[in-house]
Design a protein around this motif. Sequence first.
Motif, mmCIF file in Angstrom:
data_model
loop_
_atom_site.group_PDB
_atom_site.id
_atom_site.type_symbol
_atom_site.label_atom_id
_atom_site.label_comp_id
_atom_site.label_asym_id
_atom_site.label_seq_id
_atom_site.Cartn_x
_atom_site.Cartn_y
_atom_site.Cartn_z
ATOM 1 N N ILE A 20 0.855 -1.183 0.000
ATOM 2 C CA ILE A 20 0.000 0.000 0.000
ATOM 3 C C ILE A 20 0.893 1.236 0.000
ATOM 4 O O ILE A 20 1.869 1.310 0.745
ATOM 5 C CB ILE A 20 -0.925 0.001 1.235
ATOM 6 C CG1 ILE A 20 -1.837 -1.234 1.179
ATOM 7 C CG2 ILE A 20 -1.741 1.293 1.301
ATOM 8 C CD1 ILE A 20 -2.633 -1.451 2.435
ATOM 9 N N VAL A 21 0.554 2.194 -0.836
ATOM 10 C CA VAL A 21 1.324 3.429 -0.949
ATOM 11 C C VAL A 21 0.975 4.332 0.221
ATOM 12 O O VAL A 21 -0.199 4.632 0.459
ATOM 13 C CB VAL A 21 1.024 4.141 -2.286
ATOM 14 C CG1 VAL A 21 1.762 5.468 -2.374
ATOM 15 C CG2 VAL A 21 1.353 3.242 -3.450
ATOM 16 N N GLU A 22 1.987 4.771 0.970
ATOM 17 C CA GLU A 22 1.773 5.739 2.050
ATOM 18 C C GLU A 22 1.934 7.159 1.549
ATOM 19 O O GLU A 22 1.131 8.030 1.843
ATOM 20 C CB GLU A 22 2.759 5.497 3.201
ATOM 21 C CG GLU A 22 2.277 4.518 4.205
ATOM 22 C CD GLU A 22 3.096 4.581 5.473
ATOM 23 O OE1 GLU A 22 3.921 5.502 5.666
ATOM 24 O OE2 GLU A 22 2.911 3.683 6.297
ATOM 25 N N LYS A 23 3.023 7.391 0.802
ATOM 26 C CA LYS A 23 3.231 8.716 0.225
ATOM 27 C C LYS A 23 4.190 8.600 -0.956
ATOM 28 O O LYS A 23 4.915 7.620 -1.096
ATOM 29 C CB LYS A 23 3.776 9.716 1.250
ATOM 30 C CG LYS A 23 5.206 9.482 1.651
ATOM 31 C CD LYS A 23 5.701 10.589 2.570
ATOM 32 C CE LYS A 23 7.199 10.409 2.811
ATOM 33 N NZ LYS A 23 7.779 11.533 3.495
ATOM 34 N N THR A 24 4.169 9.605 -1.815
ATOM 35 C CA THR A 24 5.084 9.661 -2.945
ATOM 36 C C THR A 24 5.775 11.017 -2.972
ATOM 37 O O THR A 24 5.216 12.022 -2.512
ATOM 38 C CB THR A 24 4.358 9.458 -4.297
ATOM 39 O OG1 THR A 24 3.391 10.474 -4.462
ATOM 40 C CG2 THR A 24 3.714 8.097 -4.373
ATOM 41 N N VAL A 25 6.986 11.028 -3.476
ATOM 42 C CA VAL A 25 7.752 12.259 -3.665
ATOM 43 C C VAL A 25 8.114 12.302 -5.136
ATOM 44 O O VAL A 25 8.742 11.387 -5.653
ATOM 45 C CB VAL A 25 9.024 12.277 -2.789
ATOM 46 C CG1 VAL A 25 9.852 13.516 -3.070
ATOM 47 C CG2 VAL A 25 8.671 12.166 -1.324
ATOM 48 N N GLY A 64 -2.727 5.412 -0.323
ATOM 49 C CA GLY A 64 -3.831 4.470 -0.217
ATOM 50 C C GLY A 64 -3.943 3.521 -1.398
ATOM 51 O O GLY A 64 -4.662 2.527 -1.329
ATOM 52 N N ASP A 65 -3.255 3.802 -2.491
ATOM 53 C CA ASP A 65 -3.281 2.910 -3.656
ATOM 54 C C ASP A 65 -2.593 1.594 -3.326
ATOM 55 O O ASP A 65 -1.628 1.553 -2.555
ATOM 56 C CB ASP A 65 -2.573 3.540 -4.857
ATOM 57 C CG ASP A 65 -3.372 4.660 -5.484
ATOM 58 O OD1 ASP A 65 -4.546 4.817 -5.139
ATOM 59 O OD2 ASP A 65 -2.797 5.380 -6.329
ATOM 60 N N ASN A 82 -2.598 -2.175 -12.189
ATOM 61 C CA ASN A 82 -3.472 -2.007 -13.356
ATOM 62 C C ASN A 82 -2.724 -2.119 -14.687
ATOM 63 O O ASN A 82 -2.971 -1.365 -15.617
ATOM 64 C CB ASN A 82 -4.204 -0.666 -13.293
ATOM 65 C CG ASN A 82 -5.078 -0.559 -12.074
ATOM 66 O OD1 ASN A 82 -5.621 -1.546 -11.589
ATOM 67 N ND2 ASN A 82 -5.202 0.642 -11.550
ATOM 68 N N GLY A 83 -1.769 -3.021 -14.760
ATOM 69 C CA GLY A 83 -1.039 -3.243 -16.007
ATOM 70 C C GLY A 83 0.088 -2.264 -16.274
ATOM 71 O O GLY A 83 0.775 -2.370 -17.280
#
Length: 130
Positions: A20-25, A64-65, A82-83
């Motif tokens: 699960i993604v928490e955050k991105t930079v 959340g992703d 998703n591919g």
Amino acid sequence: MLLRATEQGQTDCLSTSHLIVEKTVNKTSGRGSSYEATLTDRDSWRGTMSFGDAGPLLEQLAPGDQVTGTAWRRDIVVLSTNGVRQNTSEAPRDELQMNAAIGVLAALVAAQTFVFGAVRLARPRATGRV
């Protein structure tokens, strides 16, 4: 010896896990840039993956992703959802291309040196008499 071979076999295999993604930079500024995603799993593991660029996946991730991480030798080398797939900075590189480039450069320098040496030996020299 068998134990060591078993441990190596377990660390060399490919495995996938749902993260699960928490955050991105996703920063691009002047000289420096930073492309990272902080991920967690249900077993409370947390890690930050670095990327070489925003690529097709990182730019569309949001907290959340859910993504699928492919690990090789205990490092996550690919994230996908998703591919859409993107390699992390830990993905193995094809180092043979760099070795070939260095070899070609060395061959060109050697050929140029040979030509200059042959011209220097073959051209007539001044005798010093006027």
